[in-house]
Motif scaffolding. Structure first.
Motif, PDB file in Angstrom:
ATOM      1  N   ARG A 220       0.845  -1.161   0.327  1.00  0.00           N
ATOM      2  CA  ARG A 220      -0.115   0.130   0.001  1.00  0.00           C
ATOM      3  C   ARG A 220       0.798   1.204   0.044  1.00  0.00           C
ATOM      4  NH1 ARG A 220      -2.392   0.037   5.116  1.00  0.00           N
ATOM      5  NH2 ARG A 220      -0.855   1.534   5.881  1.00  0.00           N
ATOM      6  N   LEU A 221       0.682   2.019  -0.998  1.00  0.00           N
ATOM      7  CA  LEU A 221       1.268   3.416  -1.107  1.00  0.00           C
ATOM      8  C   LEU A 221       0.782   4.419  -0.024  1.00  0.00           C
ATOM      9  CD1 LEU A 221       2.465   3.427  -4.888  1.00  0.00           C
ATOM     10  CD2 LEU A 221       3.353   2.256  -3.196  1.00  0.00           C
ATOM     11  N   GLY A 222       1.508   4.955   0.924  1.00  0.00           N
ATOM     12  CA  GLY A 222       0.805   5.810   1.700  1.00  0.00           C
ATOM     13  C   GLY A 222       0.045   5.242   2.705  1.00  0.00           C
ATOM     14  N   GLU A 223      -0.814   6.256   3.422  1.00  0.00           N
ATOM     15  CA  GLU A 223      -1.594   5.676   4.620  1.00  0.00           C
ATOM     16  C   GLU A 223      -3.064   5.182   3.871  1.00  0.00           C
ATOM     17  OE1 GLU A 223      -0.739   5.206   7.691  1.00  0.00           O
ATOM     18  OE2 GLU A 223       1.316   5.853   7.112  1.00  0.00           O
ATOM     19  N   GLU A 224      -3.554   4.506   4.823  1.00  0.00           N
ATOM     20  CA  GLU A 224      -4.838   3.930   4.285  1.00  0.00           C
ATOM     21  C   GLU A 224      -5.921   5.171   4.129  1.00  0.00           C
ATOM     22  OE1 GLU A 224      -8.029   1.093   6.249  1.00  0.00           O
ATOM     23  OE2 GLU A 224      -6.580  -0.279   5.285  1.00  0.00           O
ATOM     24  N   GLY A 225      -6.758   5.253   3.165  1.00  0.00           N
ATOM     25  CA  GLY A 225      -7.498   6.616   2.999  1.00  0.00           C
ATOM     26  C   GLY A 225      -7.216   7.748   2.543  1.00  0.00           C
ATOM     27  N   ASP A 226      -5.773   7.675   2.076  1.00  0.00           N
ATOM     28  CA  ASP A 226      -5.183   9.109   1.641  1.00  0.00           C
ATOM     29  C   ASP A 226      -5.312   8.981   0.149  1.00  0.00           C
ATOM     30  OD1 ASP A 226      -3.213   7.535   0.938  1.00  0.00           O
ATOM     31  OD2 ASP A 226      -1.573   8.632   2.454  1.00  0.00           O
ATOM     32  N   GLY A 227      -6.045   8.215  -0.619  1.00  0.00           N
ATOM     33  CA  GLY A 227      -5.806   7.836  -2.163  1.00  0.00           C
ATOM     34  C   GLY A 227      -6.414   8.920  -2.809  1.00  0.00           C
ATOM     35  N   VAL A 228      -7.509   9.741  -2.511  1.00  0.00           N
ATOM     36  CA  VAL A 228      -8.076  10.894  -2.922  1.00  0.00           C
ATOM     37  C   VAL A 228      -6.912  11.903  -3.336  1.00  0.00           C
ATOM     38  CG1 VAL A 228      -9.646  12.801  -3.200  1.00  0.00           C
ATOM     39  CG2 VAL A 228     -10.482  10.422  -2.360  1.00  0.00           C
ATOM     40  N   HIS A 229      -6.228  12.314  -2.125  1.00  0.00           N
ATOM     41  CA  HIS A 229      -5.512  13.276  -2.369  1.00  0.00           C
ATOM     42  C   HIS A 229      -4.003  12.531  -3.258  1.00  0.00           C
ATOM     43  CE1 HIS A 229      -6.937  15.364   0.933  1.00  0.00           C
ATOM     44  NE2 HIS A 229      -7.082  14.330   1.812  1.00  0.00           N
TER      45      HIS A 229
END
Length: 379
Positions: A220-229
């Motif tokens: 997973r790239l980045g934190e969970e839930g920051d996909g929109v950013h």
């Protein structure tokens, strides 16, 4: 020139133009006719270091800036738009986003193979029911201990049939989207056959289906839930750099039309001597230069850490509309010969039509521009 190039950028331009003239442009018609991915060209691009053009050297790239990346896209597009499209999907949408959003372990795991071309990259955002409204995507990633189970379908994915690594946006909760690096050899991935398209026929576009595909949590790239950013940042960068694609296509169309107008004679003289032909050439050249400057501006702003939606959408919107005007006029100058496949301008016009659709439609770019303008204007 508003954008004085460094010596390295001038050398890149010269090297790429020679490479394109020698190895890319001569294959373009056959690649289009055969609808064939240019694997041999990608191997050469990897050897030249261009597949990681803006990736730091410690991860296998060459450490170039975004203006250099735009220059590379422009040069490739002038020779073969299909090659340029697949190059951009690999180098900008996959490798660059993996570098930007990945941690140190992820960078060292994935980037070296992407920079050499050992593995081809793809960017899986669009879905059958989520195009312009990308945040309505339905693909899910359900966590089970140390893995996520990926389920869903992605549509119109460039490079899918040749990709070794996919960057996939998926919903990790009803109100959360996250980004994952997914390797092609993971179980449960089905890639459809390349679609038959109007243009960009050498750049494979496919549906990708995930069925219970296991993805390690560490991918997973980045934190969970920051996909929109991540999505917004990736799209701004895509629109800025991919705006060099219509510039390259239009340059090829203009060069062909100018040369033909000097050679083609009617009524006892070259048609370039007729004022209506001169008018078209003048409008084409002006249109092309305006789009080029908008593209370079967007790339320079990225390099300065000031890239944003306004500059990106300006460049993308104008480039998509410009390239259709230029290729249409090129066909008009060629006359009947422009309508047959013996000459390149009909292919250039077919390739150009994608620009105002892919990566955000012209209509979406207008909405973004208006939104950004209204942020600083009282209504």
């Amino acid at each position: 020139m508003l954008f004085p190039f460094t010596e390295e950028q001038r050398l890149l331009q010269r090297t790429l133009r020679e490479f394109v003239a020698r190895e890319v442009a001569p294959r373009a018609a056959a690649i289009d006719r055969e609808e064939r991915f240019p694997a041999e060209t990608f191997a050469r691009l990897g050897a030249l270091g261009l597949l990681g053009i803006a990736i730091p050297k410690e991860y296998g790239g060459v450490g170039g800036d975004f203006l250099s990346a735009a220059l590379a896209m422009e040069a490739l597009a002038a020779g073969c738009a299909s090659t340029a499209l697949s190059f951009g999907a690999h180098a900008f949408l996959c490798a660059q986003n993996l570098y930007t959003f990945g941690n140190e372990v992820q960078r060292r795991r994935f980037l070296p193979a992407l920079c050499t071309g050992e593995k081809i990259g793809a960017f899986a955002l669009t879905e059958p029911d989520a195009g312009s409204d990308a945040t309505s995507l339905k693909t899910t990633a359900t966590r089970e201990g140390n893995v996520y189970r990926l389920n869903g379908a992605k549509m119109f994915i460039t490079n899918a049939s040749v990709a070794g690594i996919f960057l996939v946006f998926a919903r990790t909760a009803e109100d959360q989207i996250s980004l994952f690096a997914v390797e092609r050899d993971a179980p449960g991935i089905t890639v459809g056959r390349p679609m038959e398209k109007l243009g960009m026929r050498g750049s494979p576009t496919c549906e990708v289906v995930f069925r219970e595909t296991p993805v390690p949590v560490e991918h997973r790239l980045g934190e969970e839930g920051d996909g929109v950013h991540r999505m917004v940042e990736a799209l701004n960068r895509e629109r800025s750099l991919f705006s060099a694609l219509p510039v390259g296509i239009a340059q090829a169309a203009f060069d062909a039309a100018l040369a033909y107008s000097k050679d083609r004679a009617q009524f006892g003289r070259p048609i370039a001597q007729f004022q209506l032909i001169q008018e078209m050439l003048a409008e084409m050249a002006t249109d092309l230069q305006a789009a080029r400057l908008l593209t370079y501006q967007a790339a320079v702003l990225l390099d300065a850490g000031q890239g944003g939606p306004l500059a990106a959408s300006h460049a993308k919107l104008y480039g998509g509309e410009m390239v259709m005007r230029v290729t249409n006029r090129a066909i008009q100058i060629f006359g009947g010969y422009g309508y047959i496949r013996e000459f390149p301008v009909e292919r250039l016009m077919r390739d150009a039509r994608l620009i105002s659709i892919g990566g955000g439609t012209a209509e979406i770019q207008k909405l973004i521009i208006a939104r950004e303008l209204l942020k600083s204007t009282e209504v």
